[in-house]
Design a protein around this motif. Structure first.
Motif, short mmCIF file in Angstrom:
data_model
loop_
_atom_site.label_atom_id
_atom_site.label_comp_id
_atom_site.label_asym_id
_atom_site.label_seq_id
_atom_site.Cartn_x
_atom_site.Cartn_y
_atom_site.Cartn_z
N GLY A 2 0.79 -1.21 0.00
CA GLY A 2 0.00 0.00 0.00
C GLY A 2 0.83 1.26 0.00
O GLY A 2 0.49 2.25 -0.66
N VAL A 3 1.93 1.25 0.74
CA VAL A 3 2.76 2.45 0.83
C VAL A 3 3.38 2.81 -0.52
O VAL A 3 3.68 3.98 -0.79
N GLU A 4 3.55 1.81 -1.39
CA GLU A 4 4.16 2.05 -2.70
C GLU A 4 3.18 2.61 -3.72
O GLU A 4 3.59 3.23 -4.70
N ILE A 5 1.89 2.42 -3.51
CA ILE A 5 0.90 2.88 -4.49
C ILE A 5 0.05 4.03 -3.97
O ILE A 5 -0.77 4.57 -4.72
N ARG A 6 0.26 4.42 -2.72
CA ARG A 6 -0.60 5.44 -2.09
C ARG A 6 -0.61 6.75 -2.88
O ARG A 6 -1.66 7.31 -3.18
N GLU A 7 0.55 7.25 -3.21
CA GLU A 7 0.65 8.52 -3.92
C GLU A 7 0.05 8.42 -5.32
O GLU A 7 -0.62 9.34 -5.79
N PHE A 8 0.26 7.28 -5.96
CA PHE A 8 -0.23 7.09 -7.32
C PHE A 8 -1.76 7.09 -7.37
O PHE A 8 -2.36 7.79 -8.19
N VAL A 9 -2.41 6.32 -6.50
CA VAL A 9 -3.87 6.25 -6.53
C VAL A 9 -4.50 7.56 -6.06
O VAL A 9 -5.58 7.94 -6.52
N ALA A 10 -3.82 8.26 -5.15
CA ALA A 10 -4.34 9.54 -4.69
C ALA A 10 -4.40 10.54 -5.84
O ALA A 10 -5.27 11.42 -5.88
N LYS A 11 -3.49 10.39 -6.79
CA LYS A 11 -3.44 11.29 -7.93
C LYS A 11 -4.37 10.87 -9.05
O LYS A 11 -5.03 11.70 -9.68
N HIS A 12 -4.44 9.55 -9.33
CA HIS A 12 -5.14 9.07 -10.51
C HIS A 12 -6.53 8.48 -10.23
O HIS A 12 -7.34 8.38 -11.16
N SER A 13 -6.82 8.05 -9.02
CA SER A 13 -8.15 7.50 -8.73
C SER A 13 -8.59 7.90 -7.32
O SER A 13 -8.88 7.03 -6.49
N PRO A 14 -8.65 9.19 -7.03
CA PRO A 14 -8.98 9.63 -5.67
C PRO A 14 -10.40 9.32 -5.24
O PRO A 14 -10.68 9.24 -4.04
N ASP A 15 -11.33 9.13 -6.19
CA ASP A 15 -12.72 8.88 -5.84
C ASP A 15 -13.04 7.40 -5.64
O ASP A 15 -14.06 7.05 -5.04
N ALA A 16 -12.19 6.52 -6.16
CA ALA A 16 -12.43 5.08 -6.05
C ALA A 16 -12.05 4.58 -4.66
O ALA A 16 -11.38 5.26 -3.88
N VAL A 17 -12.49 3.36 -4.34
CA VAL A 17 -12.05 2.68 -3.12
C VAL A 17 -10.79 1.91 -3.51
O VAL A 17 -10.85 0.92 -4.23
N ASN A 18 -9.66 2.38 -3.07
CA ASN A 18 -8.38 1.81 -3.48
C ASN A 18 -7.82 0.90 -2.38
O ASN A 18 -7.62 1.34 -1.25
N GLY A 19 -7.59 -0.35 -2.74
CA GLY A 19 -7.11 -1.31 -1.76
C GLY A 19 -5.91 -2.09 -2.26
O GLY A 19 -5.49 -1.95 -3.41
N TYR A 20 -5.37 -2.91 -1.39
CA TYR A 20 -4.27 -3.80 -1.77
C TYR A 20 -4.39 -5.08 -0.98
O TYR A 20 -5.04 -5.15 0.07
#
Length: 219
Positions: free
Chosen positions: A155-173
């Protein structure tokens, strides 16, 4: 081309038996075209071309069988499993949110139409698709749609990426996708209805309208 992109996963589910059937039919064609002709008597041009065509189809079918049981086997097995699973409950897997590392499970979204997207940052089509999924979430959240993106990366590796590209989705790992053997084949997207039943699945990056049309069927 768009039809092929939308239905590639469904075609993959039938690839192995289809190639086997083609091989048998083409081999039968080779035998039929050569029947009743002594070996030393040359075939007429029509038979000769037909025999060449059937022989080529046998070769291509054998290559297809080798590929679907070799390098493409994880994709084919996953597509077959999803094909068998359409109309059945999706296993209630657990995952963690990228945002706060809290643990959740798919069953929490019962009553919602859920698009489960399996992706990775190293996958270019996945990265291109995330903004599309985010747009869908923003447009249909009020109607009861949940876009759940899942990566098997920390999660720590993708946190910044999803915050930028999919902020409205439910992002999990999650450490691994468990019941799906996708290995390096991404992205896969599952369409799950309000009762937790698998309704459709896609492999590869899709257009917004594809997800929109399929999602609206189950609202």
């Amino acid at each position: 081309m768009e039809w092929l992109r939308q239905n590639f996963a469904h075609l993959a589910a039938w690839a192995s038996p289809a190639f086997a059937a083609f091989a048998v039919l083409a081999a039968a064609g080779v035998w039929w075209l050569g029947r009743g002709r002594p070996f030393l008597i040359p075939a007429d041009p029509g038979r000769k071309f037909g025999s060449f065509l059937c022989s080529s189809l046998v070769g291509l079918s054998v290559v297809g069988i080798v590929v679907t049981h070799g390098p493409m086997s994880p994709l084919v097995r996953t597509a077959q499993r999803l094909h068998r699973g359409v109309g059945e409950q999706v296993p209630d897997f657990r995952f963690r949110l990228v945002s706060d590392d809290s643990e959740h499970q798919l069953a929490e979204f019962r009553g919602k139409v859920v698009l489960v997207n399996l992706w990775a940052t190293w996958c270019p089509p996945c990265r291109a698709e995330l903004p599309v999924l985010n747009r869908l979430q923003a447009a249909y959240r009020a109607q009861g749609v949940i876009v759940l993106t899942l990566s098997d990366e920390p999660g720590v590796e993708i946190r910044e990426f999803v915050a930028k590209h999919s902020p409205d989705a439910v992002n999990g790992y999650m450490p691994r996708f468990g019941w799906l053997e996708i290995e390096s084949f991404r992205p896969f997207t599952l369409v799950v209805d309000r009762k937790g039943v698998l309704r459709d699945y896609f492999f590869g990056s899709q257009e917004f309208v594809t997800f929109e049309v399929k999602t609206r069927e189950y609202l």
